[in-house]
Design a protein around this motif. Sequence first.
Motif, PDB file in Angstrom:
ATOM      1  N   PRO A  45       0.803  -1.228   0.000  1.00 15.77           N
ATOM      2  CA  PRO A  45       0.000   0.000   0.000  1.00 15.77           C
ATOM      3  C   PRO A  45       0.835   1.277   0.000  1.00 15.77           C
ATOM      4  N   GLY A  46       2.099   1.184   0.420  1.00 13.03           N
ATOM      5  CA  GLY A  46       2.944   2.379   0.453  1.00 13.03           C
ATOM      6  C   GLY A  46       3.908   2.499  -0.708  1.00 13.03           C
ATOM      7  N   LEU A  47       3.655   1.754  -1.771  1.00 14.01           N
ATOM      8  CA  LEU A  47       4.614   1.660  -2.870  1.00 14.01           C
ATOM      9  C   LEU A  47       4.799   2.979  -3.622  1.00 14.01           C
ATOM     10  N   TYR A  48       3.777   3.824  -3.625  1.00 11.78           N
ATOM     11  CA  TYR A  48       3.846   5.020  -4.470  1.00 11.78           C
ATOM     12  C   TYR A  48       3.718   6.323  -3.674  1.00 11.78           C
ATOM     13  N   ARG A  49       4.261   6.335  -2.462  1.00 14.30           N
ATOM     14  CA  ARG A  49       4.198   7.544  -1.651  1.00 14.30           C
ATOM     15  C   ARG A  49       5.519   7.758  -0.928  1.00 14.30           C
TER      16      ARG A  49
END
Length: 373
Positions: free
Chosen positions: A216-220
């Motif tokens: 879920p944190g791959l793009y932030r």
Amino acid sequence: MNKYFATVSRGLEEVAAQELISIGATDVRPDFTGVHFSGDKALLYRANLWMRTSFRILMPIARVKSFNGDELYRSVQKLDWNEYLDPDMTIAVTCTGKNKHLNHTHFTALQIKNAITDWQKRKLGIRSSVDTEKPDLIINAHIVEKHCILSLDSSGSSLHRRGYRPAIGAAPMKETLAAALLDLAEWTPDLPFLDPMCGSGTLPIEAALKALNIAPGLYRDFGFQTWLDYDPGLWQSLLKEASDRQKTDIAVPIIGSDRDLKVIRQAFVNAESSGLEDYVKFARQDISTIEAPADRGVLICNPPYGVRLGKEAELGELYQLLGDIFKQRFKGWTAYILTGSMKLSKQVGLRTSKRIKLYNGAIPCTLLKYEMY
């Protein structure tokens, strides 16, 4: 090994604890609205990247005396802030909790900020600036009776902000709660999933992220990326590991529907923003016409219960309709209703096999499980 603390919504402590164990955390201990755990720097990074149910990952650095503002100021000045902070870094201080003399979180945060910047001026002749929008270092203070726990916030913005949701409905469910509901419902990617009152699509999108094993944190971005000890090589290796673990296919349908065309359009936008438009099906459909898309699966819905949307007195018929639909059309399925009204839940007319107490924001709710034989 360092000690950390994952903050969570009330009622989700055990769910988050199991998540932490699954990613390699040790000394995992649930507490009120959070989970204590231990691990190395890689585990800290991995927790931010993979946790679906936590808001923030904090790293406690000190427990200091804080009977009143003056004592708190002196206690904070005893720490060596050079270990965490350069004067050219910006800072922000957040605060939770209170005691008799420190009962205003803004004042408490200001005392801590002043203590740190005055320490810098005395030691270095120069001080950090405050940036409440995008600081280099976020210091979290939690007042517990006569003490203050000081922590570094490794997450930055809340972890529920995955970055995929530009379109938000009238009463949006946080992504962290949606992910927790999937865990509590024991949904697995080999089971069809349906949310017949999906709003802006959070539950189906979280289901697709889980099914495809997308971190879920791959793009932030995260707070730890501006820390003095940030290891960019380690972080890049964890990102590559996460990318390599992604799947490309979902074998079962993941469906969201709603009678409101406006919110279904929002759901489409959110699915496209997350790159999941080919994996989640959204449709405008009234609940009264819903049919089971397979002979087994999991259904989760969060109908209005007279707090954020609708009036409780007018919603009884909706809950009765849900019960009738579950019984008549969803044999072989497991259905769940998240509601903040036990009075309305009685209108479903079906026997629950499980009841789980949760909070949707500050609203006490119950997740009701119905096994449809």
